[in-house]
Write a protein that holds these residues in place. Structure first.
Motif, mmCIF file in Angstrom:
data_model
loop_
_atom_site.group_PDB
_atom_site.id
_atom_site.type_symbol
_atom_site.label_atom_id
_atom_site.label_comp_id
_atom_site.label_asym_id
_atom_site.label_seq_id
_atom_site.Cartn_x
_atom_site.Cartn_y
_atom_site.Cartn_z
ATOM 1 N N CYS A 235 0.830 -1.206 0.000
ATOM 2 C CA CYS A 235 0.000 0.000 0.000
ATOM 3 C C CYS A 235 0.865 1.258 0.000
ATOM 4 N N ASP B 34 1.195 5.600 -0.065
ATOM 5 C CA ASP B 34 0.567 6.876 0.267
ATOM 6 C C ASP B 34 0.693 7.808 -0.943
ATOM 7 N N LEU C 57 -7.100 0.853 8.211
ATOM 8 C CA LEU C 57 -7.289 1.638 6.997
ATOM 9 C C LEU C 57 -7.981 0.797 5.927
ATOM 10 N N ARG C 58 -8.683 1.461 5.042
ATOM 11 C CA ARG C 58 -9.286 0.792 3.888
ATOM 12 C C ARG C 58 -8.373 1.000 2.683
ATOM 13 N N ALA C 59 -7.949 -0.106 2.089
ATOM 14 C CA ALA C 59 -7.123 -0.035 0.880
ATOM 15 C C ALA C 59 -8.000 0.398 -0.283
ATOM 16 N N GLU C 60 -7.502 1.300 -1.094
ATOM 17 C CA GLU C 60 -8.222 1.803 -2.262
ATOM 18 C C GLU C 60 -7.489 1.374 -3.529
ATOM 19 N N VAL D 141 -3.753 4.530 -0.189
ATOM 20 C CA VAL D 141 -4.571 5.152 0.847
ATOM 21 C C VAL D 141 -4.456 6.646 0.632
ATOM 22 N N ASP D 142 -5.442 7.393 1.136
ATOM 23 C CA ASP D 142 -5.450 8.831 0.880
ATOM 24 C C ASP D 142 -4.447 9.604 1.721
#
Length: 146
Positions: free
Chosen positions: A16, A18, A60-63, A86-87
């Motif tokens: 993941c 950023d 956290l939610r992975a996008e 992630v945002d």
């Protein structure tokens, strides 16, 4: 009838990033670093495994999840690695992890990643799948880990 021992051993991990392009790594109780992930639950797809483990371990939610690659791990594990983002507005925390696997998390640059003490082959798998080193997918969670 299929026995429990015939169940495929599937592990899903999330690489993941950023908004700055840094990779999220977690430091475990043994002071080793790895991407969030773990074992599948019954009838769970590799992507669902990775997303669930990522949320449990980081909060956290992975996008934008997509398959980065897969390989045969040790002890018969099929290892799947997904790339996600992630945002960056929330910090990862292991507060909801039922296994309390990680002590801390941090986003690391490519240079920092190469200097970390990585757990169970993540160094080769992650770096290889990201095009940063040899691809040697020989990782998988130990039988007593998630």
């Amino acid at each position: 009838m299929i026995s429990v021992t015939d169940k495929p051993k599937i592990a899903g991990f999330v690489a993941c990033f950023d908004p700055k392009g840094r990779l999220l790594m977690g430091q475990n109780k043994d002071n080793q670093w790895c991407c969030p992930g773990g074992k599948s639950e019954s009838n769970e797809s590799p992507e669902a495994t990775a997303a669930r483990e990522f949320f449990e371990e980081t909060g956290l939610r992975a996008e934008n999840m997509g398959l980065l690659g897969s390989g045969q791990g040790t002890r018969g594990w099929s290892v799947y690695c997904f790339k996600a983002t992630v945002d960056g507005r929330q910090e990862p925390t292991g507060a909801g992890d039922p296994d309390a696997e990680f002590k801390t998390f941090r986003f690391v640059s490519e240079k920092e990643l190469k200097d970390l003490d990585l757990k169970y082959g993540d160094h080769d798998v992650v770096l290889g799948l990201l095009g940063l080193g040899p691809r040697q997918p020989d990782c998988g969670p130990a039988d007593d880990e998630d």
